[in-house]
Scaffold this motif. Structure first.
Motif, PDB file in Angstrom:
ATOM      1  N   VAL A  19      -3.782   4.941   9.943  1.00 17.22           N
ATOM      2  CA  VAL A  19      -5.088   4.550   9.409  1.00 17.22           C
ATOM      3  C   VAL A  19      -4.886   3.991   8.007  1.00 17.22           C
ATOM      4  O   VAL A  19      -4.131   4.562   7.219  1.00 17.22           O
ATOM      5  N   SER A  20      -5.552   2.910   7.680  1.00 12.70           N
ATOM      6  CA  SER A  20      -5.575   2.406   6.316  1.00 12.70           C
ATOM      7  C   SER A  20      -6.952   2.693   5.744  1.00 12.70           C
ATOM      8  O   SER A  20      -7.967   2.246   6.280  1.00 12.70           O
ATOM      9  N   SER A  21      -6.987   3.471   4.653  1.00 12.50           N
ATOM     10  CA  SER A  21      -8.277   3.858   4.076  1.00 12.50           C
ATOM     11  C   SER A  21      -8.113   4.195   2.602  1.00 12.50           C
ATOM     12  O   SER A  21      -7.071   4.707   2.182  1.00 12.50           O
ATOM     13  N   ASN A  22      -9.162   3.932   1.831  1.00  9.34           N
ATOM     14  CA  ASN A  22      -9.196   4.330   0.430  1.00  9.34           C
ATOM     15  C   ASN A  22      -9.777   5.739   0.269  1.00  9.34           C
ATOM     16  O   ASN A  22      -9.828   6.258  -0.843  1.00  9.34           O
ATOM     17  N   LEU A  23     -10.227   6.341   1.364  1.00  8.50           N
ATOM     18  CA  LEU A  23     -10.719   7.718   1.326  1.00  8.50           C
ATOM     19  C   LEU A  23      -9.547   8.670   1.568  1.00  8.50           C
ATOM     20  O   LEU A  23      -8.636   8.357   2.331  1.00  8.50           O
ATOM     21  N   ALA A  24      -9.593   9.827   0.954  1.00 10.14           N
ATOM     22  CA  ALA A  24      -8.513  10.803   1.086  1.00 10.14           C
ATOM     23  C   ALA A  24      -8.665  11.594   2.384  1.00 10.14           C
ATOM     24  O   ALA A  24      -9.704  12.208   2.624  1.00 10.14           O
ATOM     25  N   VAL A  53       0.850  -1.198   0.000  1.00 10.44           N
ATOM     26  CA  VAL A  53       0.000   0.000   0.000  1.00 10.44           C
ATOM     27  C   VAL A  53       0.885   1.247   0.000  1.00 10.44           C
ATOM     28  O   VAL A  53       1.987   1.243   0.545  1.00 10.44           O
ATOM     29  N   GLY A  54       0.398   2.305  -0.612  1.00 11.12           N
ATOM     30  CA  GLY A  54       1.096   3.576  -0.591  1.00 11.12           C
ATOM     31  C   GLY A  54       1.052   4.188   0.804  1.00 11.12           C
ATOM     32  O   GLY A  54       0.151   3.905   1.597  1.00 11.12           O
ATOM     33  N   VAL A  71      -8.323  -3.001   3.005  1.00  9.76           N
ATOM     34  CA  VAL A  71      -7.003  -2.389   3.048  1.00  9.76           C
ATOM     35  C   VAL A  71      -6.939  -1.260   2.017  1.00  9.76           C
ATOM     36  O   VAL A  71      -7.512  -1.343   0.935  1.00  9.76           O
ATOM     37  N   GLY A  72      -6.296  -0.169   2.412  1.00  7.48           N
ATOM     38  CA  GLY A  72      -6.144   0.986   1.525  1.00  7.48           C
ATOM     39  C   GLY A  72      -4.831   1.685   1.815  1.00  7.48           C
ATOM     40  O   GLY A  72      -3.971   1.163   2.526  1.00  7.48           O
TER      41      GLY A  72
END
Length: 170
Positions: free
Chosen positions: A116-121, A22-23, A100-101
């Motif tokens: 925090v792992s999130s796909n939201l910015a 993940v980035g 996972v994000g």
């Protein structure tokens, strides 16, 4: 054979969690005269924390969150006003995620770190973002407190987020 399986515990029968690259993005919530110029997650260099727009590749997280999941975060604080810096390190829990994000690393004003792992910015202040919702400072302390030509490099101190005790005016 059943007794042998029971003796080794249930985890022995479960496959290892799949790991996902993940980035990493660092968010700097520190006061205007401080910045996070470098940070690392589990040894992966994540560069500078800032306003939340830059992403560095990659850290590894399990595809499924599990209780007790932590990462090792190492970071440097630069105090542009007092011309000091310090290094810090902590084992930080990764907050619960369903999917996972990107790995968001928040350096908070009180000196703590949230991961925090999130796909939201994070910077879009989305209501469902699981991390902090306080405004992200839009700052460039290196412009506010420039270093003069020929000025010595910043000196290392125990905690650069604390005020200097050398009598300089603020």
């Amino acid at each position: 054979m059943l007794l042998a399986l029971m003796a080794t515990g249930c985890d022995a029968r479960l496959p290892q969690d799949e790991m996902v690259g993940v980035g990493i993005t660092g968010i700097d919530h520190l006061p205007d005269h401080l910045s996070i110029q470098d940070f690392w997650v589990n040894g992966y260099n994540a560069a500078q924390a800032g306003k939340g727009g830059s992403t560095v590749c990659c850290a590894m997280l399990p595809a499924r969150w599990r209780p007790g999941l932590t990462v090792q975060v190492r970071w440097g604080i630069t105090n542009w006003r007092d011309k000091t810096y310090s290094m810090h390190e902590a084992t930080v829990p990764v907050e619960h995620y369903d999917e996972v994000g990107r790995l968001w690393v928040h350096f908070l004003k009180d000196g703590s770190v949230r991961v925090v792992s999130s796909n939201l910015a994070a910077w879009k202040q989305h209501a469902d973002y699981p991390g902090p919702h306080d405004p992200i400072p839009q700052k460039e302390p290196w412009k506010m407190y420039p270093r003069s030509e020929g000025e010595p490099l910043f000196r290392e101190v125990e905690d650069a987020s604390k005020e200097a005790d050398d009598g300089r005016s603020r």
